[in-house]
Each structure stands twice: as structure tokens, then as C-alpha cells.
Design a protein around this motif. Structure first.
Motif, PDB file in Angstrom:
ATOM      1  N   ASN A  73       7.251  10.361  -7.763  1.00 57.17           N
ATOM      2  CA  ASN A  73       7.548  11.170  -6.581  1.00 57.17           C
ATOM      3  C   ASN A  73       9.043  11.222  -6.273  1.00 57.17           C
ATOM      4  N   LEU A  74       9.736  10.101  -6.467  1.00 55.21           N
ATOM      5  CA  LEU A  74      11.174  10.099  -6.234  1.00 55.21           C
ATOM      6  C   LEU A  74      11.879  11.019  -7.224  1.00 55.21           C
ATOM      7  N   SER A  75      11.441  10.979  -8.466  1.00 54.37           N
ATOM      8  CA  SER A  75      12.029  11.849  -9.488  1.00 54.37           C
ATOM      9  C   SER A  75      11.867  13.315  -9.098  1.00 54.37           C
ATOM     10  N   PHE A  76      10.670  13.670  -8.668  1.00 58.06           N
ATOM     11  CA  PHE A  76      10.424  15.057  -8.264  1.00 58.06           C
ATOM     12  C   PHE A  76      11.296  15.445  -7.082  1.00 58.06           C
ATOM     13  N   ASN A  91      29.843   6.524  -1.568  1.00 62.52           N
ATOM     14  CA  ASN A  91      29.497   5.473  -2.522  1.00 62.52           C
ATOM     15  C   ASN A  91      28.949   6.063  -3.823  1.00 62.52           C
ATOM     16  N   ARG A  92      29.071   5.283  -4.883  1.00 62.45           N
ATOM     17  CA  ARG A  92      28.452   5.643  -6.165  1.00 62.45           C
ATOM     18  C   ARG A  92      27.036   5.055  -6.147  1.00 62.45           C
ATOM     19  N   VAL A  93      26.033   5.931  -6.167  1.00 59.57           N
ATOM     20  CA  VAL A  93      24.646   5.510  -5.963  1.00 59.57           C
ATOM     21  C   VAL A  93      23.790   5.889  -7.167  1.00 59.57           C
ATOM     22  N   LEU A  94      22.961   4.943  -7.582  1.00 53.27           N
ATOM     23  CA  LEU A  94      21.957   5.201  -8.611  1.00 53.27           C
ATOM     24  C   LEU A  94      20.581   4.864  -8.066  1.00 53.27           C
ATOM     25  N   CYS A  95      19.621   5.759  -8.277  1.00 49.34           N
ATOM     26  CA  CYS A  95      18.223   5.484  -7.939  1.00 49.34           C
ATOM     27  C   CYS A  95      17.447   5.218  -9.226  1.00 49.34           C
ATOM     28  N   VAL A  96      16.518   4.294  -9.153  1.00 52.37           N
ATOM     29  CA  VAL A  96      15.654   3.986 -10.294  1.00 52.37           C
ATOM     30  C   VAL A  96      14.215   4.171  -9.843  1.00 52.37           C
ATOM     31  N   ASP A  97      13.510   5.094 -10.465  1.00 58.42           N
ATOM     32  CA  ASP A  97      12.121   5.365 -10.118  1.00 58.42           C
ATOM     33  C   ASP A  97      11.223   4.482 -10.988  1.00 58.42           C
ATOM     34  N   MET A  98      10.700   3.415 -10.389  1.00 51.91           N
ATOM     35  CA  MET A  98       9.792   2.516 -11.100  1.00 51.91           C
ATOM     36  C   MET A  98       8.331   2.779 -10.741  1.00 51.91           C
ATOM     37  N   ASP A  99       8.071   3.893 -10.109  1.00 49.82           N
ATOM     38  CA  ASP A  99       6.710   4.275  -9.740  1.00 49.82           C
ATOM     39  C   ASP A  99       6.206   5.322 -10.733  1.00 49.82           C
ATOM     40  N   PRO A 100       5.129   5.036 -11.469  1.00 50.36           N
ATOM     41  CA  PRO A 100       4.614   6.001 -12.447  1.00 50.36           C
ATOM     42  C   PRO A 100       4.244   7.362 -11.842  1.00 50.36           C
ATOM     43  N   GLN A 101       4.024   7.411 -10.538  1.00 47.73           N
ATOM     44  CA  GLN A 101       3.719   8.696  -9.906  1.00 47.73           C
ATOM     45  C   GLN A 101       4.907   9.640  -9.941  1.00 47.73           C
ATOM     46  N   LYS A 147       0.834  -1.195   0.000  1.00 48.03           N
ATOM     47  CA  LYS A 147       0.000   0.000   0.000  1.00 48.03           C
ATOM     48  C   LYS A 147       0.871   1.248   0.000  1.00 48.03           C
ATOM     49  N   GLY A 148       0.270   2.354  -0.421  1.00 52.87           N
ATOM     50  CA  GLY A 148       0.985   3.621  -0.455  1.00 52.87           C
ATOM     51  C   GLY A 148       0.972   4.311   0.903  1.00 52.87           C
ATOM     52  N   GLY A 149       1.755   5.383   1.002  1.00 51.86           N
ATOM     53  CA  GLY A 149       1.749   6.205   2.204  1.00 51.86           C
ATOM     54  C   GLY A 149       2.515   5.651   3.379  1.00 51.86           C
ATOM     55  N   VAL A 150       3.417   4.699   3.141  1.00 51.35           N
ATOM     56  CA  VAL A 150       4.163   4.099   4.255  1.00 51.35           C
ATOM     57  C   VAL A 150       5.614   4.582   4.313  1.00 51.35           C
ATOM     58  N   GLY A 151       5.955   5.550   3.469  1.00 48.99           N
ATOM     59  CA  GLY A 151       7.312   6.089   3.504  1.00 48.99           C
ATOM     60  C   GLY A 151       8.280   5.378   2.574  1.00 48.99           C
ATOM     61  N   LYS A 152       7.754   4.743   1.529  1.00 52.13           N
ATOM     62  CA  LYS A 152       8.598   4.002   0.593  1.00 52.13           C
ATOM     63  C   LYS A 152       9.572   4.931  -0.134  1.00 52.13           C
ATOM     64  N   THR A 153       9.040   5.976  -0.749  1.00 52.38           N
ATOM     65  CA  THR A 153       9.887   6.900  -1.487  1.00 52.38           C
ATOM     66  C   THR A 153      10.811   7.668  -0.557  1.00 52.38           C
ATOM     67  N   THR A 154      10.326   8.022   0.619  1.00 53.45           N
ATOM     68  CA  THR A 154      11.170   8.675   1.615  1.00 53.45           C
ATOM     69  C   THR A 154      12.355   7.788   1.981  1.00 53.45           C
ATOM     70  N   THR A 155      12.108   6.494   2.095  1.00 59.43           N
ATOM     71  CA  THR A 155      13.173   5.550   2.432  1.00 59.43           C
ATOM     72  C   THR A 155      14.228   5.494   1.329  1.00 59.43           C
ATOM     73  N   VAL A 156      13.782   5.409   0.083  1.00 58.23           N
ATOM     74  CA  VAL A 156      14.733   5.383  -1.034  1.00 58.23           C
ATOM     75  C   VAL A 156      15.556   6.669  -1.063  1.00 58.23           C
ATOM     76  N   ASN A 157      14.880   7.785  -0.945  1.00 55.99           N
ATOM     77  CA  ASN A 157      15.549   9.093  -0.971  1.00 55.99           C
ATOM     78  C   ASN A 157      16.578   9.207   0.147  1.00 55.99           C
ATOM     79  N   ALA A 158      16.174   8.821   1.357  1.00 52.23           N
ATOM     80  CA  ALA A 158      17.050   8.955   2.517  1.00 52.23           C
ATOM     81  C   ALA A 158      18.244   8.009   2.441  1.00 52.23           C
ATOM     82  N   LEU A 159      18.011   6.763   2.015  1.00 52.27           N
ATOM     83  CA  LEU A 159      19.115   5.809   1.904  1.00 52.27           C
ATOM     84  C   LEU A 159      20.101   6.233   0.825  1.00 52.27           C
ATOM     85  N   ALA A 160      19.589   6.736  -0.282  1.00 49.29           N
ATOM     86  CA  ALA A 160      20.472   7.220  -1.343  1.00 49.29           C
ATOM     87  C   ALA A 160      21.334   8.365  -0.829  1.00 49.29           C
TER      88      ALA A 160
END
Length: 249
Positions: free
Chosen positions: A44-47, A32-42, A11-24
Motif C-alpha cells: 500500500n505504501l508503494s502504491f 531532509n533526505r528521506v527513504l521509505c522501505v515498504d516491508m508490507d507485502p500488500q 492489527k491492520g486498519g490503524v493508519g500505519k501506512t498513512t503514518t509512514v506516508n505523512a511522516l515521510a
């Protein structure tokens, strides 16, 4: 070779994108050399990273073969990222043939030696895009809120991971359940954490030792497209994600 993480939820709203952003941000800070991949059509990570998802190639263009994946990588001030937009919603209908669960894995193999860590932000739900993310990953992190609805979805997430392990990625491991927006003073949160521990014991899924406390500053940083270490380096959420990064390493 890079180590690939998928962050998935039912489900949405559990801090998924926040977690990716923060860990990156945390892993970048460690050099480290870090790459993020936004597989969510919304997208939000890209923004939140300041990526251009309108006039530049996105992950949709990469998985459909329109452009090489290297042309989709944007170097923002926060992290390298392959952005996403609403076009990605049509990907499931476009790919109906054999081995479609390996599309993302195949395109990421091109940049496998250029990064230490790759973090994939998958969409809420357990469909085609999430299966692709899991098939491309070494580890999966499951963020959840300390409430009954997140607990109910945990078993479904586990069943999806089991399916991928059997069907397309036997090397996939569960890094752990990550409890987000936790308030240690809340009786409800304590009870939910206890139930989550029972479920994790039954399913043999680890739980991170660190619970991420509720930190509005993290959401503010993302909405302002600002690095969390510049915006709120001493806030509780940043400190907690630093501990999570240490646990992962």
C-alpha cells in the motif's frame, strides 16, 4: 548516519501506512533526505507514493540477494522508496537459518550514509518481516486507534519489542504510541485514550502529545498518489502530523 524508524502494529486498519506516508512527506518538506522501505507485502505504501512494484526490483529482490539494494530505490515525486509486492510473503519460508533477523539491517547499511531518516512500513502482525524491521531500527512508533481492539494488541506489540531488544537490537527505543483518527468529542475515544495512558504508564511507553484527528483527505491523497502538502495542506491531519514530526525531532 541515518536514523531508522519502524512503524508497527498488531492489527491492520490503524493508519500505519498513512503514518509512514505523512511522516515521510513532512520530513521531506523540512529538507531532509528521506527513504521509505515498504516491508508490507500488500504494497500500500508503494502504491500511495506512485512507485512501480510490478516491473521494477523490490525489497524482496534486495533481501534475497537478487539485486543490490541501490537498484531497488525509486525516486518518486513524493519520496525515495524501496517498494514491495506480494512476493514478500514467501520471504519467511526462504530464510530459516541463523541471523535471519538481520537481513534488512544488513542491506540498509549500504545506504546508511545517503539519508537522514529511513521509515519502515512493516506488515500488520509480529512475524519475520516485523522482527527484521525492528532489528534494523533505532526507534519504533506504534500507531493505534482509540478503541478496545487496538488496546488489546498493545501489550503484544510491547512484548515483541522487548524480545527484539534482548535478542537482536538492544539499542532499540520506543519513540511513542501514536493515536490515530481521534475525535475529541467522542466519549469512547476519550475513555480509550485514558486507558492507553494507563497502559503506557505501566509499561513505561511514551504517548505522543499530539493525537491525529480523523482526516479523510489523507486517505484521498494516498489513493490518488498525491503528496499531502499539495492535496490538502490545511487539513487537520496534515497539521497534526507536522506536530508529530516536531515532537520526533
Amino acid at each position: 548516519m541515518s536514523i531508522v524508524f519502524s512503524i508497527i502494529t498488531q492489527k491492520g486498519g490503524v493508519g500505519k501506512t498513512t503514518t509512514v506516508n505523512a511522516l515521510a512527506a513532512s520530513f521531506n518538506k523540512l529538507g531532509n533526505r528521506v527513504l521509505c522501505v515498504d516491508m508490507d507485502p500488500q504494497g500500500n505504501l508503494s502504491f500511495s507514493t506512485g512507485a512501480d512494484s510490478n516491473d521494477s526490483p523490490t525489497v524482496y529482490d534486495a533481501i534475497t540477494g537478487r539485486v543490490r539494494v541501490t537498484s531497488c530505490i525509486q525516486h518518486t515525486s513524493m519520496t525515495d522508496i524501496i517498494p514491495s509486492n506480494i512476493l514478500l510473503t514467501g520471504a519467511e519460508l526462504e530464510f530459516t537459518g541463523k541471523n535471519r533477523e538481520f537481513i534488512l539491517k544488513n542491506i540498509l547499511s549500504v545506504v546508511d550514509d545517503k539519508y537522514d531518516y529511513i521509515f519502515i512500513d512493516s506488515p500488520p502482525g509480529l512475524g519475520f518481516l516485523t522482527i527484521n524491521a525492528l532489528s534494523a531500527s533505532d526507534y519504533v512508533i506504534i500507531p493505534m486507534l482509540p478503541d478496545i481492539f487496538s488496546l488489546q494488541g498493545l501489550v503484544q506489540v510491547y512484548e515483541t519489542i522487548e524480545y527484539v531488544q534482548k535478542a537482536s537490537n538492544p539499542e532499540l527505543s520506543i519513540m511513542g504510541i501514536l493515536i490515530n483518527k481521534y475525535n475529541k468529542r467522542s466519549k469512547l475515544h476519550k475513555e480509550a485514550l485514558g486507558t492507553a495512558q494507563m497502559i503506557s504508564d505501566n509499561l513505561d511507553i511514551p504517548i505522543f502529545n499530539t493525537n491525529v484527528r480523523n482526516s479523510p483527505k489523507l486517505a484521498e491523497a494516498h489513493s490518488l498518489q498525491t503528496d499531502i502538502y499539495s492535496y490538502c495542506p490545511k487539513c487537520s491531519g496534515v497539521k497534526d502530523y507536522d506536530k508529530i514530526s516536531t515532537e520526533i525531532i
